[in-house]
Design an enzyme around this catalytic site. Sequence first.
Site, PDB file in Angstrom:
ATOM      1  N   TYR A  31       0.840  -1.200   0.000  1.00  0.00           N
ATOM      2  CA  TYR A  31       0.000   0.000   0.000  1.00  0.00           C
ATOM      3  C   TYR A  31       0.872   1.246   0.000  1.00  0.00           C
ATOM      4  O   TYR A  31       2.091   1.181   0.219  1.00  0.00           O
ATOM      5  CB  TYR A  31      -0.944  -0.002   1.209  1.00  0.00           C
ATOM      6  CG  TYR A  31      -0.287   0.355   2.526  1.00  0.00           C
ATOM      7  CD1 TYR A  31       0.576  -0.521   3.162  1.00  0.00           C
ATOM      8  CD2 TYR A  31      -0.500   1.609   3.116  1.00  0.00           C
ATOM      9  CE1 TYR A  31       1.196  -0.188   4.353  1.00  0.00           C
ATOM     10  CE2 TYR A  31       0.108   1.946   4.306  1.00  0.00           C
ATOM     11  CZ  TYR A  31       0.956   1.056   4.924  1.00  0.00           C
ATOM     12  OH  TYR A  31       1.578   1.390   6.096  1.00  0.00           O
ATOM     13  N   ARG A  50       8.085   3.956  -4.870  1.00  0.00           N
ATOM     14  CA  ARG A  50       8.158   3.067  -3.690  1.00  0.00           C
ATOM     15  C   ARG A  50       7.160   1.920  -3.826  1.00  0.00           C
ATOM     16  O   ARG A  50       7.450   0.791  -3.434  1.00  0.00           O
ATOM     17  CB  ARG A  50       7.924   3.853  -2.399  1.00  0.00           C
ATOM     18  CG  ARG A  50       8.136   2.959  -1.166  1.00  0.00           C
ATOM     19  CD  ARG A  50       8.153   3.735   0.128  1.00  0.00           C
ATOM     20  NE  ARG A  50       6.877   4.375   0.383  1.00  0.00           N
ATOM     21  CZ  ARG A  50       6.636   5.186   1.400  1.00  0.00           C
ATOM     22  NH1 ARG A  50       7.604   5.442   2.275  1.00  0.00           N
ATOM     23  NH2 ARG A  50       5.452   5.745   1.563  1.00  0.00           N
ATOM     24  N   ARG A  99      -7.578 -22.042  -0.422  1.00  0.00           N
ATOM     25  CA  ARG A  99      -6.510 -21.325   0.277  1.00  0.00           C
ATOM     26  C   ARG A  99      -5.202 -22.123   0.211  1.00  0.00           C
ATOM     27  O   ARG A  99      -5.186 -23.304   0.568  1.00  0.00           O
ATOM     28  CB  ARG A  99      -6.925 -21.116   1.740  1.00  0.00           C
ATOM     29  CG  ARG A  99      -5.892 -20.430   2.603  1.00  0.00           C
ATOM     30  CD  ARG A  99      -6.400 -20.345   4.053  1.00  0.00           C
ATOM     31  NE  ARG A  99      -5.425 -19.693   4.917  1.00  0.00           N
ATOM     32  CZ  ARG A  99      -4.378 -20.296   5.455  1.00  0.00           C
ATOM     33  NH1 ARG A  99      -4.158 -21.582   5.215  1.00  0.00           N
ATOM     34  NH2 ARG A  99      -3.548 -19.618   6.234  1.00  0.00           N
ATOM     35  N   HIS A 101      -0.731 -21.326   0.583  1.00  0.00           N
ATOM     36  CA  HIS A 101       0.269 -20.290   0.820  1.00  0.00           C
ATOM     37  C   HIS A 101       0.967 -19.848  -0.460  1.00  0.00           C
ATOM     38  O   HIS A 101       1.216 -18.671  -0.669  1.00  0.00           O
ATOM     39  CB  HIS A 101       1.331 -20.789   1.810  1.00  0.00           C
ATOM     40  CG  HIS A 101       0.856 -20.837   3.231  1.00  0.00           C
ATOM     41  ND1 HIS A 101      -0.202 -21.602   3.634  1.00  0.00           N
ATOM     42  CD2 HIS A 101       1.302 -20.201   4.343  1.00  0.00           C
ATOM     43  CE1 HIS A 101      -0.397 -21.444   4.934  1.00  0.00           C
ATOM     44  NE2 HIS A 101       0.508 -20.592   5.389  1.00  0.00           N
ATOM     45  N   LYS A 146       6.557  -1.777   1.981  1.00  0.00           N
ATOM     46  CA  LYS A 146       5.369  -1.207   2.627  1.00  0.00           C
ATOM     47  C   LYS A 146       4.199  -2.176   2.422  1.00  0.00           C
ATOM     48  O   LYS A 146       3.370  -2.002   1.524  1.00  0.00           O
ATOM     49  CB  LYS A 146       5.076   0.189   2.048  1.00  0.00           C
ATOM     50  CG  LYS A 146       4.197   1.037   2.942  1.00  0.00           C
ATOM     51  CD  LYS A 146       4.283   2.501   2.535  1.00  0.00           C
ATOM     52  CE  LYS A 146       3.251   3.374   3.203  1.00  0.00           C
ATOM     53  NZ  LYS A 146       3.373   3.490   4.653  1.00  0.00           N
ATOM     54  N   GLU A 178      12.726   3.270  14.072  1.00  0.00           N
ATOM     55  CA  GLU A 178      11.799   4.276  13.544  1.00  0.00           C
ATOM     56  C   GLU A 178      10.553   4.234  14.408  1.00  0.00           C
ATOM     57  O   GLU A 178      10.481   3.459  15.364  1.00  0.00           O
ATOM     58  CB  GLU A 178      11.470   3.981  12.074  1.00  0.00           C
ATOM     59  CG  GLU A 178      10.808   2.637  11.849  1.00  0.00           C
ATOM     60  CD  GLU A 178      10.467   2.351  10.384  1.00  0.00           C
ATOM     61  OE1 GLU A 178      10.227   3.287   9.626  1.00  0.00           O
ATOM     62  OE2 GLU A 178      10.422   1.155  10.031  1.00  0.00           O
ATOM     63  N   LEU A 202      11.325   1.546   7.055  1.00  0.00           N
ATOM     64  CA  LEU A 202      10.683   1.941   5.805  1.00  0.00           C
ATOM     65  C   LEU A 202      11.431   3.145   5.236  1.00  0.00           C
ATOM     66  O   LEU A 202      11.698   4.102   5.979  1.00  0.00           O
ATOM     67  CB  LEU A 202       9.213   2.322   6.051  1.00  0.00           C
ATOM     68  CG  LEU A 202       8.479   2.593   4.744  1.00  0.00           C
ATOM     69  CD1 LEU A 202       8.062   1.283   4.078  1.00  0.00           C
ATOM     70  CD2 LEU A 202       7.274   3.482   4.949  1.00  0.00           C
TER      71      LEU A 202
HETATM   72  C1  LIG Z   1       6.836   2.169   9.543  1.00  0.00           C
HETATM   73  C2  LIG Z   1       6.819   3.495   8.860  1.00  0.00           C
HETATM   74  N1  LIG Z   1       7.939   4.250   8.867  1.00  0.00           N
HETATM   75  C3  LIG Z   1       7.974   5.456   8.285  1.00  0.00           C
HETATM   76  C4  LIG Z   1       6.857   5.979   7.660  1.00  0.00           C
HETATM   77  C5  LIG Z   1       6.940   7.340   7.015  1.00  0.00           C
HETATM   78  O1  LIG Z   1       6.980   7.211   5.621  1.00  0.00           O
HETATM   79  P1  LIG Z   1       6.437   8.363   4.665  1.00  0.00           P
HETATM   80  O2  LIG Z   1       7.228   9.582   4.951  1.00  0.00           O
HETATM   81  O3  LIG Z   1       6.667   7.826   3.304  1.00  0.00           O
HETATM   82  O4  LIG Z   1       4.984   8.530   4.981  1.00  0.00           O
HETATM   83  C6  LIG Z   1       5.677   5.228   7.611  1.00  0.00           C
HETATM   84  C7  LIG Z   1       4.501   5.763   6.924  1.00  0.00           C
HETATM   85  O5  LIG Z   1       3.450   5.183   6.913  1.00  0.00           O
HETATM   86  C8  LIG Z   1       5.651   3.952   8.224  1.00  0.00           C
HETATM   87  O6  LIG Z   1       4.543   3.202   8.210  1.00  0.00           O
END
Ligand SMILES: Cc1ncc(COP(=O)(O)O)c(C=O)c1O
Length: 281
Positions: A31, A50, A99, A101, A146, A178, A202
């Site tokens: 997403y 991304r 279903r 995997h 993501k 983070e 991320l």
């Molecule tokens: C785990 C995580 N880290 C960092 C971010 C920040 O990313 P962005 O600046 O692309 O929104 C997000 C955004 O949803 C996130 O889910």
Amino acid sequence: MLVYLNGAFVDHVDAKISVDDRGFIFGDGVYEVTRSRDGVLLEVDRHVRRLERSLAGLDISFSPTDLPAVSLRLLRENNLARGEATVYWQVTRGAAAPRAHQFPPAGTPVTVYASAGSFTSLHEKRVTGVGTILLPDQRWARCDLKTVNLLPNVLAKQKAVAAGVHEALLMRDGVIMEGAATNFFGVIDGMVRTHPKTNNILPGITREVVLELAAELGIAVREEPMLVDDIPRLTESFLTGTTNDVMPVVAIDGRPIGDGRPGPIAGRLYSALMNRWRVGD
Ligand SMILES: Cc1ncc(COP(=O)(O)O)c(C=O)c1O
């Protein structure tokens, strides 16, 4: 509310997916959350790139290049072409039964969903700065993708909310990775530090833009892990994210950062970001 599902624009209540959808059954999908301002999608090319990277990481075949045009139509038709909005994109590996995997047969159509919603900037929180709590990072080894598998993030954020703070900071082996939905920055000895891009964080779009803005402003940044043990040395700290912009952190686990007020570097970077995203003037 009009949404987009598999090529059609339909009313939200009529948007239906199969119970066999692998997004539902396995969390097998990716997403993006993007922002718009007065009908302009912010940093949209980076979000598309991304998403392409996340899709490739899960070996899902889909080109998301139409999603910006889809999003602009969603903004227009939902009366969100003025002011602030968020746009959500999700792609799953599609529906398959029984279903199993392993991937479904080649040619199984992916499920593509997009929606738009109004957004109110978290500005009041920015004025005071926010509190955070430290929690163990219980996520998998590909946090750089993501994916919609967000359970550890969901549980961490819920703990933050229950503790009355804005965000959970996730730590692994004594390192702050983070936030549950944000990237983390800290200032030590005048040097801004944030975790380097690895499979454990991320690669935030806002993080990337803020690093570029810092370079333009002559603010020194090192992409270097920040230890939990470094926290007492922080003079300033902030989060970045699509809905957070640049958000000052004034406390971690109840202990004030610096003088307990939003710091000057976060302020400068936030202003620079708003300047970059000034639309239509
Ligand atoms: C785990 C995580 N880290 C960092 C971010 C920040 O990313 P962005 O600046 O692309 O929104 C997000 C955004 O949803 C996130 O889910």
